[in-house]
Design a protein around this motif. Sequence first.
Motif, PDB file in Angstrom:
ATOM      1  N   VAL A  32       0.895  -0.959   0.453  1.00  0.00           N
ATOM      2  CA  VAL A  32      -0.025   0.090  -0.178  1.00  0.00           C
ATOM      3  C   VAL A  32       0.878   1.457  -0.163  1.00  0.00           C
ATOM      4  CG1 VAL A  32      -1.308   1.281   1.319  1.00  0.00           C
ATOM      5  CG2 VAL A  32      -2.245  -1.770   1.171  1.00  0.00           C
ATOM      6  N   VAL A  33       0.432   2.392  -0.742  1.00  0.00           N
ATOM      7  CA  VAL A  33       1.651   3.463  -1.088  1.00  0.00           C
ATOM      8  C   VAL A  33       0.143   4.768  -0.500  1.00  0.00           C
ATOM      9  CG1 VAL A  33       3.443   2.909  -2.145  1.00  0.00           C
ATOM     10  CG2 VAL A  33       1.212   3.022  -3.683  1.00  0.00           C
ATOM     11  N   LEU A  34      -0.541   4.935  -0.489  1.00  0.00           N
ATOM     12  CA  LEU A  34      -2.134   5.237  -0.603  1.00  0.00           C
ATOM     13  C   LEU A  34      -2.976   4.616   0.629  1.00  0.00           C
ATOM     14  CD1 LEU A  34      -3.083   8.633  -0.753  1.00  0.00           C
ATOM     15  CD2 LEU A  34      -3.699   7.641  -2.850  1.00  0.00           C
ATOM     16  N   GLU A  35      -3.132   5.898   1.668  1.00  0.00           N
ATOM     17  CA  GLU A  35      -3.825   5.195   2.598  1.00  0.00           C
ATOM     18  C   GLU A  35      -4.441   6.772   2.565  1.00  0.00           C
ATOM     19  OE1 GLU A  35      -2.881   3.311   6.157  1.00  0.00           O
ATOM     20  OE2 GLU A  35      -4.862   1.740   6.125  1.00  0.00           O
ATOM     21  N   ALA A  36      -6.092   6.248   2.132  1.00  0.00           N
ATOM     22  CA  ALA A  36      -6.855   7.236   2.868  1.00  0.00           C
ATOM     23  C   ALA A  36      -7.972   6.595   3.927  1.00  0.00           C
ATOM     24  CB  ALA A  36      -7.774   8.069   1.746  1.00  0.00           C
ATOM     25  N   VAL A  37      -8.281   7.366   5.265  1.00  0.00           N
ATOM     26  CA  VAL A  37      -8.877   7.271   6.402  1.00  0.00           C
ATOM     27  C   VAL A  37     -10.252   8.163   6.838  1.00  0.00           C
ATOM     28  CG1 VAL A  37      -9.329   6.178   8.747  1.00  0.00           C
ATOM     29  CG2 VAL A  37      -7.200   5.606   7.243  1.00  0.00           C
ATOM     30  N   LYS A  38     -11.015   7.369   6.251  1.00  0.00           N
ATOM     31  CA  LYS A  38     -12.461   8.819   6.993  1.00  0.00           C
ATOM     32  C   LYS A  38     -12.108   9.786   6.459  1.00  0.00           C
ATOM     33  CE  LYS A  38     -14.221   5.556  10.445  1.00  0.00           C
ATOM     34  NZ  LYS A  38     -14.428   4.936  11.785  1.00  0.00           N
ATOM     35  N   LEU A  39     -12.379  10.490   5.335  1.00  0.00           N
ATOM     36  CA  LEU A  39     -11.908  12.084   4.696  1.00  0.00           C
ATOM     37  C   LEU A  39     -13.685  12.521   4.328  1.00  0.00           C
ATOM     38  CD1 LEU A  39      -9.515  11.031   1.870  1.00  0.00           C
ATOM     39  CD2 LEU A  39      -8.946  12.344   4.665  1.00  0.00           C
ATOM     40  N   LEU A  77      -3.980  14.473  -2.931  1.00  0.00           N
ATOM     41  CA  LEU A  77      -2.776  15.221  -3.627  1.00  0.00           C
ATOM     42  C   LEU A  77      -2.431  16.342  -1.677  1.00  0.00           C
ATOM     43  CD1 LEU A  77      -3.399  16.663  -6.721  1.00  0.00           C
ATOM     44  CD2 LEU A  77      -1.398  15.372  -6.460  1.00  0.00           C
ATOM     45  N   GLY A  78      -3.296  16.800  -0.650  1.00  0.00           N
ATOM     46  CA  GLY A  78      -2.414  17.608  -0.012  1.00  0.00           C
ATOM     47  C   GLY A  78      -2.785  18.636  -0.660  1.00  0.00           C
ATOM     48  N   VAL A 136      -4.632  11.632   5.279  1.00  0.00           N
ATOM     49  CA  VAL A 136      -4.434  10.913   3.776  1.00  0.00           C
ATOM     50  C   VAL A 136      -2.570  10.243   4.149  1.00  0.00           C
ATOM     51  CG1 VAL A 136      -4.166  11.302   1.625  1.00  0.00           C
ATOM     52  CG2 VAL A 136      -5.668  12.378   3.037  1.00  0.00           C
ATOM     53  N   ARG A 137      -1.881   9.217   4.237  1.00  0.00           N
ATOM     54  CA  ARG A 137      -0.877   8.768   4.638  1.00  0.00           C
ATOM     55  C   ARG A 137      -0.431   8.283   3.203  1.00  0.00           C
ATOM     56  NH1 ARG A 137      -2.537   7.862   9.500  1.00  0.00           N
ATOM     57  NH2 ARG A 137      -3.461   5.560   8.551  1.00  0.00           N
ATOM     58  N   ILE A 138       0.438   9.167   3.047  1.00  0.00           N
ATOM     59  CA  ILE A 138       1.758   8.244   1.454  1.00  0.00           C
ATOM     60  C   ILE A 138       2.782   7.961   1.357  1.00  0.00           C
ATOM     61  CG2 ILE A 138       2.115   8.591  -1.270  1.00  0.00           C
ATOM     62  CD1 ILE A 138       0.185  11.216  -1.376  1.00  0.00           C
ATOM     63  N   PHE A 139       3.388   6.926   1.116  1.00  0.00           N
ATOM     64  CA  PHE A 139       4.447   5.917   1.869  1.00  0.00           C
ATOM     65  C   PHE A 139       4.608   6.276   3.463  1.00  0.00           C
ATOM     66  CE2 PHE A 139       5.311   8.375  -2.360  1.00  0.00           C
ATOM     67  CZ  PHE A 139       5.452   7.838  -3.572  1.00  0.00           C
ATOM     68  N   GLY A 140       3.403   6.108   3.656  1.00  0.00           N
ATOM     69  CA  GLY A 140       3.007   6.056   5.863  1.00  0.00           C
ATOM     70  C   GLY A 140       3.388   7.461   5.899  1.00  0.00           C
ATOM     71  N   VAL A 141       3.806   8.441   5.063  1.00  0.00           N
ATOM     72  CA  VAL A 141       4.027   9.609   5.902  1.00  0.00           C
ATOM     73  C   VAL A 141       2.584  10.860   5.915  1.00  0.00           C
ATOM     74  CG1 VAL A 141       4.802  11.433   5.100  1.00  0.00           C
ATOM     75  CG2 VAL A 141       6.453   9.649   4.974  1.00  0.00           C
ATOM     76  N   VAL A 170       0.069  13.159   4.859  1.00  0.00           N
ATOM     77  CA  VAL A 170       0.392  14.172   3.560  1.00  0.00           C
ATOM     78  C   VAL A 170       0.058  16.090   3.863  1.00  0.00           C
ATOM     79  CG1 VAL A 170      -0.973  15.225   1.142  1.00  0.00           C
ATOM     80  CG2 VAL A 170       0.035  12.736   2.087  1.00  0.00           C
ATOM     81  N   THR A 171      -0.608  15.839   5.408  1.00  0.00           N
ATOM     82  CA  THR A 171      -0.578  17.020   5.119  1.00  0.00           C
ATOM     83  C   THR A 171       0.127  17.326   6.266  1.00  0.00           C
ATOM     84  OG1 THR A 171      -3.271  16.573   5.721  1.00  0.00           O
ATOM     85  CG2 THR A 171      -3.145  18.277   6.862  1.00  0.00           C
TER      86      THR A 171
END
Length: 255
Positions: free
Chosen positions: A10-17, A60-61, A70-75, A77-78
């Motif tokens: 998984v490279v992108l994970e978004a939770v309850k946006l 995209l942040g 939102v996490r991309i590569f576990g980071v 984004v915001t």
Amino acid sequence: MDNGSAPPCVVLEAVKLVKRFGTDSPPAVDGVSLTVSRGEILSIVGPNGAGKSTLIQILLGLLVPDSGQVRIFGVDVTQNRRRIAHRINYASTDLSLPFSLTVQENLQVFSLLYDLPDRKRAVSEMLEELDLGPLSSFRVGRLSTGQIARLGLAKALLTRPEVLFLDEPTATLDPEVAQEIRILLKERVKRDRMGLVYTSHNMREVERLSDRILLLESGETVATGTASELCARFGANDLETVFIKSMEHARLNRG
Ligand SMILES: Nc1ncnc2c1ncn2[C@@H]1O[C@H](COP(=O)(O)OP(=O)(O)OP(=O)(O)O)[C@@H](O)[C@H]1O
Ligand SMILES: [Mg+2]
């Protein structure tokens, strides 16, 4: 999808946006969660105003959600967009590119901004891959809409992003060019194991290109799955029928 039996990465994970544009307006994005793995194409599909572009801007942040993460590569984004900005890229139909520069100069400027190694080669490769060679000395201001879209894609692919976001990338392209772009995107996803999130109103295209589809209506996830899973769930033979049935279903459920 991932090849072989390796677990999906998984490279992108978004939770309850959740995102509202005004206190009185309904949420443009309402509780959406999703994941994208390396080598996977996720399509976001929904009617006009469903929240697709808003969702992409959040991923995209570029837009900050009211809640969710939102996490991309576990980071996150915001909080840390700069840390991952060079590993992701984006193109959309309304992306504005410097009008007075030529096609080639545009790509050269972006290759400098992104500090790419072997810039000359990277630019000429993109000119060739997107068939922009004959237009390389044309100023952007004199290009057609579809030609600008192709340049936007070249700009987005130039950096060899690990996660790419495309908002209606083929909307202004003629059928032949659109087909070439689909082949190119699929090849990039497989070759570089790039994660791709994209939107389109062309259901045949979505059906052919996507590994997974997220159906969005009024900011909410209606269903997710592969094209065949969604067809089975909604008793449909094609994605266009899935679209119509699922949207009716979602509206009925909301009352
Ligand atoms: N900057 C903004 N300010 C206020 N409202 C906005 C803004 N951007 C989007 N919206 C609203 O958010 C909702 C979702 O818009 P969005 O552009 O995300 O839809 P979309 O699914 O991309 O539609 P389309 O298929 O037409 O591109 C719409 O009701 C829209 O009016
Ligand atoms: Mg949109």
